[in-house]
Structure formats: structure tokens, C-alpha cells
Design a protein around this motif. Structure first.
Motif, PDB file in Angstrom:
ATOM      1  N   ALA A   1       0.843  -1.203   0.000  1.00 16.42           N
ATOM      2  CA  ALA A   1       0.000   0.000   0.000  1.00 16.42           C
ATOM      3  C   ALA A   1       0.875   1.248   0.000  1.00 16.42           C
ATOM      4  O   ALA A   1       1.865   1.325   0.725  1.00 16.42           O
ATOM      5  N   GLY A   2       0.518   2.222  -0.850  1.00 17.22           N
ATOM      6  CA  GLY A   2       1.286   3.456  -0.922  1.00 17.22           C
ATOM      7  C   GLY A   2       2.442   3.395  -1.885  1.00 17.22           C
ATOM      8  O   GLY A   2       2.916   4.430  -2.351  1.00 17.22           O
ATOM      9  N   LYS A   3       2.918   2.185  -2.205  1.00 19.62           N
ATOM     10  CA  LYS A   3       4.004   2.039  -3.166  1.00 19.62           C
ATOM     11  C   LYS A   3       3.476   1.630  -4.536  1.00 19.62           C
ATOM     12  O   LYS A   3       4.007   2.039  -5.568  1.00 19.62           O
ATOM     13  N   TRP A   4       2.462   0.772  -4.530  1.00 22.92           N
ATOM     14  CA  TRP A   4       1.841   0.305  -5.763  1.00 22.92           C
ATOM     15  C   TRP A   4       0.343   0.516  -5.659  1.00 22.92           C
ATOM     16  O   TRP A   4      -0.208   0.562  -4.554  1.00 22.92           O
ATOM     17  N   GLN A   5      -0.309   0.649  -6.793  1.00 24.73           N
ATOM     18  CA  GLN A   5      -1.747   0.889  -6.814  1.00 24.73           C
ATOM     19  C   GLN A   5      -2.474  -0.425  -6.570  1.00 24.73           C
ATOM     20  O   GLN A   5      -2.876  -1.118  -7.487  1.00 24.73           O
ATOM     21  N   MET A   6      -2.653  -0.760  -5.295  1.00 22.78           N
ATOM     22  CA  MET A   6      -3.311  -2.003  -4.924  1.00 22.78           C
ATOM     23  C   MET A   6      -4.771  -1.988  -5.376  1.00 22.78           C
ATOM     24  O   MET A   6      -5.426  -0.945  -5.361  1.00 22.78           O
ATOM     25  N   ALA A   7      -5.281  -3.147  -5.755  1.00 20.04           N
ATOM     26  CA  ALA A   7      -6.705  -3.267  -6.066  1.00 20.04           C
ATOM     27  C   ALA A   7      -7.496  -3.382  -4.768  1.00 20.04           C
ATOM     28  O   ALA A   7      -6.952  -3.758  -3.724  1.00 20.04           O
ATOM     29  N   ASP A   8      -8.781  -3.055  -4.844  1.00 21.62           N
ATOM     30  CA  ASP A   8      -9.642  -3.268  -3.683  1.00 21.62           C
ATOM     31  C   ASP A   8      -9.702  -4.757  -3.364  1.00 21.62           C
ATOM     32  O   ASP A   8      -9.624  -5.604  -4.263  1.00 21.62           O
ATOM     33  N   ILE A   9      -9.856  -5.077  -2.096  1.00 18.26           N
ATOM     34  CA  ILE A   9      -9.831  -6.470  -1.657  1.00 18.26           C
ATOM     35  C   ILE A   9     -11.107  -6.805  -0.889  1.00 18.26           C
ATOM     36  O   ILE A   9     -11.745  -5.907  -0.327  1.00 18.26           O
ATOM     37  N   PRO A  10     -11.487  -8.078  -0.846  1.00 19.06           N
ATOM     38  CA  PRO A  10     -12.687  -8.457  -0.096  1.00 19.06           C
ATOM     39  C   PRO A  10     -12.458  -8.323   1.408  1.00 19.06           C
ATOM     40  O   PRO A  10     -11.323  -8.399   1.893  1.00 19.06           O
ATOM     41  N   PRO A  11     -13.539  -8.133   2.182  1.00 21.77           N
ATOM     42  CA  PRO A  11     -13.405  -7.875   3.625  1.00 21.77           C
ATOM     43  C   PRO A  11     -12.814  -9.036   4.415  1.00 21.77           C
ATOM     44  O   PRO A  11     -12.310  -8.831   5.523  1.00 21.77           O
ATOM     45  N   HIS A  12     -12.866 -10.259   3.868  1.00 19.01           N
ATOM     46  CA  HIS A  12     -12.333 -11.400   4.613  1.00 19.01           C
ATOM     47  C   HIS A  12     -10.854 -11.642   4.308  1.00 19.01           C
ATOM     48  O   HIS A  12     -10.292 -12.655   4.720  1.00 19.01           O
ATOM     49  N   THR A  13     -10.210 -10.715   3.579  1.00 14.01           N
ATOM     50  CA  THR A  13      -8.775 -10.837   3.300  1.00 14.01           C
ATOM     51  C   THR A  13      -7.975 -10.851   4.603  1.00 14.01           C
ATOM     52  O   THR A  13      -8.277 -10.111   5.540  1.00 14.01           O
ATOM     53  N   ILE A  14      -6.946 -11.686   4.637  1.00 16.56           N
ATOM     54  CA  ILE A  14      -6.031 -11.730   5.789  1.00 16.56           C
ATOM     55  C   ILE A  14      -4.843 -10.827   5.485  1.00 16.56           C
ATOM     56  O   ILE A  14      -4.081 -11.083   4.547  1.00 16.56           O
ATOM     57  N   LEU A  15      -4.691  -9.762   6.256  1.00 16.26           N
ATOM     58  CA  LEU A  15      -3.574  -8.824   6.104  1.00 16.26           C
ATOM     59  C   LEU A  15      -2.640  -8.969   7.303  1.00 16.26           C
ATOM     60  O   LEU A  15      -3.080  -8.882   8.449  1.00 16.26           O
TER      61      LEU A  15
END
Length: 220
Positions: free
Chosen positions: A143-157
Motif C-alpha cells: 500500500a502506498g508504493k503500488w496501486q493495490m486493487a480493492d480487496i474483499p473484507p475477509h482478506t487476511i492482512l
């Protein structure tokens, strides 16, 4: 590599692609497929990166068949770095190869650093095509370095508290509008030195927790 890890090659968008396939232990049949994407190729990222290996081991422990490829220009993979677009295309080719090899199994995507950019866009692409993945695991999200796509709410970060490559605040700012929780590993830097076991244990625990929640009608 262990005895359950097989080296393979396949055709990619820019020529030959080199990969590794990890199968479940003890001859178990795979209960799913996981595709793992490695960090930035221009900064030494390969499919044998320690975080990528840790993600592979976590999914092997969950009885998934796990595939990794070297991105363009890395190892025996042909072509040149394509700023994420060609790499996403190649990961989609790997997805189609694995779905053909192991039909009717759910698919998980996992990535580290630059690999999170690739996997977020592949997940978005597959969802738009009507074939959403079972889940997404992003470690050190770019995030902030590359244009990340939107992700589903159950994504594990999962992110390191002391990450000075991708500051934790940038990940919070990206995840907050999407209402996606972030697991923070105390004291971890970008490459999770001496913290790799935390990644494996959290991925396994959270993945199993998601499955349990899905099966519980009161929690769904």
C-alpha cells in the motif's frame, strides 16, 4: 526444498516460466490450491524468498497444493519485468494451469510485498470473471508504493510493526475504508527476520477460523 516440492516449467506470457509445486504431506489429497507470489524481482525477489516459502509451508500444513513461479526475468523465467501487469497475467496463467491440474478445488491467493499487488489485482480480475477465489492472504501489503486493487473484507492482512519499506500507517490508511482488519506482528521488519513462524501460525489460525465461521450459521 523437501521431497514434496517439485520443480516445473510452463509457458508464460513472455516465454518459459519456472515454478515450484508443493504437495500436502503424507500423501494426502489436496483440499485446495494456493498460489504464492514473491516480492519485487528488481530487488532480488524470487519464489524462494523466505516469506514466500513460509506462506507455502502454511498452506501445505492446511493440505493445499501450493504453486509458486519466478516472475519474468528471475531464475529460468524468461522475459523482462513488466511493472505488475505481465506478472499478473502470468499468475493468471498459473491459476488456469493449477485449476486444470486439480479441478473442482477452492483456490487461495497469497503474496508478499510486490506479490501483494499482483495477487490483489488477480483476485479482482477473477471475481469480475465470476470465479472469485476462496480467500486472499497479503503479507507486507504494498500500500502506498503500488496501486493495490480493492480487496474483499475477509482478506487476511499481516504486517510488521517496524516495516520501514511499507510503513504500517500506509497499510492502515488503505485497509480502513475497506473495513479489513490488519494483524500486526510486534517488532517485525519488512522481511520478518526471526518472525517467520508468526506468519505461518497466524495464517493457519486465521484460515481455519474463517472456515469455521463459514460453517457456523450463527457466525455467517
Amino acid at each position: 526444498m523437501n521431497k514434496n516440492t517439485k520443480h516445473f516449467t510452463m509457458q508464460g506470457g513472455a516465454g518459459l516460466m519456472e515454478g515450484l509445486l508443493d504437495l500436502p504431506l503424507d500423501g494426502k489429497k489436496p483440499r485446495g490450491i494456493a498460489l504464492v507470489a514473491h516480492p519485487h524481482p528488481l530487488y532480488g525477489g524470487t519464489m524462494e524468498n523466505k516469506v514466500a516459502q513460509t506462506l507455502a509451508r502454511a498452506f501445505v500444513a492446511l493440505d493445499y497444493a501450493v504453486a509458486r513461479i519466478n516472475f519474468r526475468g528471475v531464475g529460468q523465467s524468461e522475459g523482462e519485468h513488466d511493472r505488475g501487469q505481465g506478472e499478473t497475467d502470468d499468475m493468471e496463467l498459473l491459476y488456469r494451469h493449477m485449476v486444470e491440474k486439480f479441478p473442482d478445488l477452492p483456490v487461495a491467493l497469497a503474496g508478499f510485498s510486490f506479490g501483494t499487488y499482483v495477487q490483489s489485482h488477480l483476485a479482482q480480475r477473477l471475481a469480475a470473471a465470476g470465479t472469485p477465489v476462496e480467500g486472499l492472504v497479503l503479507v507486507g501489503a504494498a500500500a502506498g508504493k503500488w496501486q493495490m486493487a480493492d480487496i474483499p473484507p475477509h482478506t487476511i492482512l499481516i504486517h510488521g510493526e517496524n516495516d520501514d519499506t511499507i510503513p504500517m500507517q500506509a497499510v492502515f490508511d488503505w485497509a480502513r475504508p475497506q473495513d479489513v482488519p490488519v494483524v500486526v506482528i510486534p517488532g517485525a521488519d519488512h522481511f520478518f527476520h526471526r518472525k517467520l513462524n508468526h506468519i505461518k501460525s497466524w495464517v493457519i489460525a486465521l484460515w481455519l477460523g474463517r472456515a469455521q465461521q463459514k460453517d457456523d450459521p450463527e457466525e455467517a
